[in-house]
Design a protein around this motif. Structure first.
Motif, PDB file in Angstrom:
ATOM      1  N   VAL A 160       0.858  -1.180   0.000  1.00 12.98           N
ATOM      2  CA  VAL A 160       0.000   0.000   0.000  1.00 12.98           C
ATOM      3  C   VAL A 160       0.898   1.235   0.000  1.00 12.98           C
ATOM      4  CG1 VAL A 160      -1.736   1.304   1.264  1.00 12.98           C
ATOM      5  CG2 VAL A 160      -1.830  -1.199   1.206  1.00 12.98           C
ATOM      6  N   SER A 161       0.754   2.074  -0.992  1.00  8.50           N
ATOM      7  CA  SER A 161       1.622   3.232  -1.123  1.00  8.50           C
ATOM      8  C   SER A 161       1.022   4.448  -0.426  1.00  8.50           C
ATOM      9  CB  SER A 161       1.825   3.562  -2.604  1.00  8.50           C
ATOM     10  OG  SER A 161       0.650   4.123  -3.163  1.00  8.50           O
ATOM     11  N   TYR A 162       1.876   5.431  -0.165  1.00 10.25           N
ATOM     12  CA  TYR A 162       1.400   6.722   0.331  1.00 10.25           C
ATOM     13  C   TYR A 162       0.452   7.346  -0.679  1.00 10.25           C
ATOM     14  CZ  TYR A 162       1.349  11.736   1.038  1.00 10.25           C
ATOM     15  OH  TYR A 162       0.935  13.028   1.178  1.00 10.25           O
ATOM     16  N   TYR A 163       0.737   7.165  -1.958  1.00  6.28           N
ATOM     17  CA  TYR A 163      -0.136   7.738  -2.983  1.00  6.28           C
ATOM     18  C   TYR A 163      -1.544   7.166  -2.908  1.00  6.28           C
ATOM     19  CZ  TYR A 163       4.345   9.131  -5.074  1.00  6.28           C
ATOM     20  OH  TYR A 163       5.586   9.653  -5.300  1.00  6.28           O
ATOM     21  N   ALA A 164      -1.637   5.852  -2.746  1.00 10.45           N
ATOM     22  CA  ALA A 164      -2.968   5.240  -2.638  1.00 10.45           C
ATOM     23  C   ALA A 164      -3.688   5.730  -1.390  1.00 10.45           C
ATOM     24  CB  ALA A 164      -2.841   3.719  -2.629  1.00 10.45           C
ATOM     25  N   ALA A 165      -2.938   5.897  -0.297  1.00  7.87           N
ATOM     26  CA  ALA A 165      -3.553   6.340   0.949  1.00  7.87           C
ATOM     27  C   ALA A 165      -4.013   7.796   0.874  1.00  7.87           C
ATOM     28  CB  ALA A 165      -2.564   6.169   2.101  1.00  7.87           C
ATOM     29  N   SER A 166      -3.420   8.591  -0.017  1.00 11.94           N
ATOM     30  CA  SER A 166      -3.770  10.008  -0.124  1.00 11.94           C
ATOM     31  C   SER A 166      -4.419  10.326  -1.473  1.00 11.94           C
ATOM     32  CB  SER A 166      -2.515  10.869   0.059  1.00 11.94           C
ATOM     33  OG  SER A 166      -1.515  10.518  -0.889  1.00 11.94           O
ATOM     34  N   ALA A 167      -4.981   9.307  -2.125  1.00 12.68           N
ATOM     35  CA  ALA A 167      -5.587   9.505  -3.440  1.00 12.68           C
ATOM     36  C   ALA A 167      -6.892  10.290  -3.350  1.00 12.68           C
ATOM     37  CB  ALA A 167      -5.853   8.154  -4.101  1.00 12.68           C
ATOM     38  N   ASN A 168      -7.137  11.078  -4.381  1.00  7.53           N
ATOM     39  CA  ASN A 168      -8.427  11.765  -4.491  1.00  7.53           C
ATOM     40  C   ASN A 168      -9.534  10.751  -4.736  1.00  7.53           C
ATOM     41  OD1 ASN A 168      -7.123  14.260  -4.301  1.00  7.53           O
ATOM     42  ND2 ASN A 168      -6.859  14.426  -6.515  1.00  7.53           N
ATOM     43  N   PRO A 169     -10.766  11.049  -4.336  1.00  9.76           N
ATOM     44  CA  PRO A 169     -11.874  10.133  -4.632  1.00  9.76           C
ATOM     45  C   PRO A 169     -11.993   9.908  -6.139  1.00  9.76           C
ATOM     46  CG  PRO A 169     -12.557  11.823  -3.071  1.00  9.76           C
ATOM     47  CD  PRO A 169     -11.206  12.243  -3.581  1.00  9.76           C
ATOM     48  N   ALA A 170     -12.249   8.668  -6.508  1.00  8.30           N
ATOM     49  CA  ALA A 170     -12.387   8.326  -7.930  1.00  8.30           C
ATOM     50  C   ALA A 170     -13.412   7.210  -8.074  1.00  8.30           C
ATOM     51  CB  ALA A 170     -11.046   7.876  -8.513  1.00  8.30           C
ATOM     52  N   PRO A 171     -14.195   7.242  -9.135  1.00  5.74           N
ATOM     53  CA  PRO A 171     -15.211   6.201  -9.312  1.00  5.74           C
ATOM     54  C   PRO A 171     -14.586   4.872  -9.714  1.00  5.74           C
ATOM     55  CG  PRO A 171     -15.107   7.587 -11.252  1.00  5.74           C
ATOM     56  CD  PRO A 171     -14.187   8.214 -10.246  1.00  5.74           C
ATOM     57  N   GLU A 172     -15.266   3.793  -9.368  1.00  5.65           N
ATOM     58  CA  GLU A 172     -14.879   2.481  -9.893  1.00  5.65           C
ATOM     59  C   GLU A 172     -15.558   2.289 -11.234  1.00  5.65           C
ATOM     60  OE1 GLU A 172     -14.725  -1.031  -7.638  1.00  5.65           O
ATOM     61  OE2 GLU A 172     -14.408  -0.013  -5.716  1.00  5.65           O
ATOM     62  N   HIS A 173     -14.805   1.809 -12.195  1.00  5.57           N
ATOM     63  CA  HIS A 173     -15.356   1.553 -13.521  1.00  5.57           C
ATOM     64  C   HIS A 173     -15.625   0.057 -13.654  1.00  5.57           C
ATOM     65  CE1 HIS A 173     -14.344   5.646 -14.826  1.00  5.57           C
ATOM     66  NE2 HIS A 173     -13.217   5.479 -14.155  1.00  5.57           N
ATOM     67  N   PRO A 174     -16.779  -0.328 -14.191  1.00  3.84           N
ATOM     68  CA  PRO A 174     -17.153  -1.749 -14.225  1.00  3.84           C
ATOM     69  C   PRO A 174     -16.269  -2.550 -15.176  1.00  3.84           C
ATOM     70  CG  PRO A 174     -18.673  -0.458 -15.544  1.00  3.84           C
ATOM     71  CD  PRO A 174     -17.791   0.535 -14.840  1.00  3.84           C
ATOM     72  N   PRO A 175     -16.080  -3.832 -14.892  1.00  3.03           N
ATOM     73  CA  PRO A 175     -15.358  -4.693 -15.832  1.00  3.03           C
ATOM     74  C   PRO A 175     -16.105  -4.793 -17.168  1.00  3.03           C
ATOM     75  CG  PRO A 175     -15.596  -5.758 -13.687  1.00  3.03           C
ATOM     76  CD  PRO A 175     -16.487  -4.554 -13.674  1.00  3.03           C
ATOM     77  N   LEU A 176     -15.383  -5.126 -18.202  1.00  5.80           N
ATOM     78  CA  LEU A 176     -15.997  -5.337 -19.511  1.00  5.80           C
ATOM     79  C   LEU A 176     -16.902  -6.562 -19.455  1.00  5.80           C
ATOM     80  CD1 LEU A 176     -16.115  -4.621 -22.573  1.00  5.80           C
ATOM     81  CD2 LEU A 176     -14.208  -6.238 -22.885  1.00  5.80           C
ATOM     82  N   ARG A 177     -18.117  -6.388 -19.949  1.00  7.97           N
ATOM     83  CA  ARG A 177     -19.065  -7.489 -20.045  1.00  7.97           C
ATOM     84  C   ARG A 177     -19.694  -7.466 -21.433  1.00  7.97           C
ATOM     85  NH1 ARG A 177     -16.714  -9.250 -16.369  1.00  7.97           N
ATOM     86  NH2 ARG A 177     -17.388  -9.485 -14.200  1.00  7.97           N
ATOM     87  N   GLY A 178     -19.601  -8.576 -22.141  1.00  5.67           N
ATOM     88  CA  GLY A 178     -20.188  -8.660 -23.469  1.00  5.67           C
ATOM     89  C   GLY A 178     -19.306  -8.036 -24.537  1.00  5.67           C
ATOM     90  N   ASP A 179     -19.890  -7.817 -25.707  1.00  7.64           N
ATOM     91  CA  ASP A 179     -19.153  -7.311 -26.865  1.00  7.64           C
ATOM     92  C   ASP A 179     -19.407  -5.818 -27.060  1.00  7.64           C
ATOM     93  OD1 ASP A 179     -18.343  -9.879 -27.190  1.00  7.64           O
ATOM     94  OD2 ASP A 179     -19.427 -10.239 -29.073  1.00  7.64           O
ATOM     95  N   GLN A 180     -18.335  -5.102 -27.405  1.00 12.97           N
ATOM     96  CA  GLN A 180     -18.441  -3.681 -27.718  1.00 12.97           C
ATOM     97  C   GLN A 180     -17.667  -3.393 -28.997  1.00 12.97           C
ATOM     98  OE1 GLN A 180     -17.537  -0.883 -24.603  1.00 12.97           O
ATOM     99  NE2 GLN A 180     -18.481  -2.131 -22.995  1.00 12.97           N
ATOM    100  N   THR A 181     -18.002  -2.289 -29.630  1.00  8.96           N
ATOM    101  CA  THR A 181     -17.246  -1.813 -30.791  1.00  8.96           C
ATOM    102  C   THR A 181     -16.720  -0.420 -30.492  1.00  8.96           C
ATOM    103  OG1 THR A 181     -19.218  -0.871 -31.835  1.00  8.96           O
ATOM    104  CG2 THR A 181     -18.645  -3.151 -32.412  1.00  8.96           C
ATOM    105  N   ALA A 182     -15.584  -0.097 -31.083  1.00 14.11           N
ATOM    106  CA  ALA A 182     -14.971   1.202 -30.858  1.00 14.11           C
ATOM    107  C   ALA A 182     -14.103   1.551 -32.057  1.00 14.11           C
ATOM    108  CB  ALA A 182     -14.130   1.181 -29.583  1.00 14.11           C
TER     109      ALA A 182
END
Length: 427
Positions: A9-31
């Motif tokens: 566990v780093s000092y950076y992780a302990a002092s990180a700004n709030p950030a959203p969790e992004h969901p894992p990829l599920r199914g097929d996508q195009t980009a």
């Protein structure tokens, strides 16, 4: 406190700004573009492309900023780890000058993005390389002359021992080269800020989405355990954490373990006595030490490398001993965080950008200069995908060799080489 560089566990992780969790990829996508890797390079690439109107999906195996981008020393430095002369030998003086200017653009890009996207990452300007031995003092003088005379860079100020000691409460260094144009920041918070900007620009981010396969079809198909992304272009930004996904790229870089500690808060007055300016400092040994202040008045001190991929010693104690060689007056201070991670180095220490297929790009080999270079590399990759590949292709002209020894012997071979360099640091 674990010393596993992937778990500490780093000092950076302990002092990180709030950030959203992004969901894992599920199914097929195009980009239009699938970016692999959620560090500075990946987030920068995704952001640049989204702002050009591309539909972008970014896949990160862990969390945004989990790799080197969220664990490093946080120093944003002009130039390249290889030095300019190696670039001159490979691509000629004119192109080496263009590369230098691109590295300075990378520093300006940090300044611009922090302001544009209101990224709270404790950004400060000022960085100093310091000499321990007379030959290193001569090296710093040569570096200053080359930067000024060949590249027109006038941000460097040479300092003798007395001036260095007016800034740092240590007798270890005999000279310094203060760079007013380089700086330092909280790397994880900067990366999280880039990811937030990319998401706001329309990038779809999926965390905990380890890529297990990439086809070279057109469109390419990028596969994870939970789904697939079909994309016209792919950009690989995993660096030392790509593992075996693309073996031909893995053989061109070496994942080097480096370790950092954070002291308990020292208080503003004691921290100011220790470092009178809020700058980042790095010695120029091959096995180097680096340190800087944190926003809450801790000393962040890093160094020690492991080319074996293992940490055979207690990271906290070993790095603390190195810290006390610089600042023996900190013997009463506790270490509250100790962590590590991998830097992706190339044989020549120059960055390795290129394509493994006409529509599959990669960015790697930042060799310890990643805070600034990863960001500008993302811009170059986006330019190339948008049809303006001149600056990206400038870097593809650098020749890179595989590390010797193959899969099983390259680590032991490099460990032997490191013993020689460590001995040289003592001379």
């Amino acid at each position: 406190m674990t010393t596993d560089p992937n778990q500490a566990v780093s000092y950076y992780a302990a002092s990180a700004n709030p950030a959203p969790e992004h969901p894992p990829l599920r199914g097929d996508q195009t980009a239009d573009v699938c970016v692999i890797g959620g560090g500075i390079a990946g987030c920068s690439t995704a952001l640049e492309l989204a702002e050009r109107g591309y539909k972008v999906v970014l896949l990160e195996a862990q969390r945004v900023g989990w790799g080197a981008s969220g664990r490093s020393g946080g120093q944003a430095i002009a130039g390249f780890a290889s030095g300019q002369q190696k670039l001159v030998q490979q691509v000629g003086a004119q192109n080496a000058r263009r590369m230098w200017d691109i590295s300075l653009e990378g520093l300006q890009l940090i300044r611009d993005r922090v302001a544009k996207y209101d990224i709270e990452c404790d950004l400060h300007w000022g960085q100093m390389h310091v000499a321990i031995k007379p030959r290193q003092r001569a090296d710093l003088l040569h570096e200053q002359r080359e930067a000024e005379q060949t590249y027109g860079y006038t941000q460097l100020e040479f300092m003798e021992r007395d001036k260095v000691e007016s800034l740092l409460e240590t007798r270890r260094y005999i000279a310094g080269l203060y760079d007013h144009g380089s700086g330092h920041l909280h790397p994880l918070n900067y990366t999280l800020g880039l990811a937030a900007a990319a998401s706001a620009a329309g990038v779809t981010i999926h965390e905990r989405s380890l890529v297990t396969n990439i086809t070279h079809d057109q469109p390419a198909v990028v596969t994870t355990a939970g789904g697939r992304v079909r994309a016209k272009f792919v950009v690989l930004c995993g660096n030392a954490y790509l593992n075996t996904l693309v073996p031909s790229l893995r053989s061109r870089i070496m994942p080097v373990g480096t370790y950092i500690v954070a002291t308990e808060p020292l208080g503003e007055a004691r921290m100011h006595r220790l470092m009178r300016k809020n700058i980042a400092v790095t010695d120029i040994n091959f096995v180097l030490d680096y340190f800087r202040r944190s926003a809450d008045h801790r000393l962040l001190f890093g160094g020690r490398v492991s080319y074996s991929g293992l940490d055979p010693f207690n990271t906290s104690n070993a790095t603390r001993k190195r810290m006390l060689k610089v600042f023996p007056q900190l013997a009463d201070v506790r270490i509250e965080y100790a962590w590590g991670g991998y830097v992706d180095i190339t044989m020549n220490r120059a960055p390795d950008f290129g394509r493994i297929a006409p529509h599959i790009y990669y960015l790697q080999g930042f060799s310890g200069h990643g805070i600034a270079l990863t960001g500008i590399a993302g811009r170059l990759a986006a330019e190339a995908i948008a049809g303006q590949a001149e600056r990206f292709d400038l870097f593809t002209r650098i020749s890179h060799r595989n590390f010797p020894g193959g899969q099983f012997l390259r680590m032991p071979a490099l460990v032997l080489a490191m013993l020689w360099y460590r001995a040289r640091d003592l001379l």
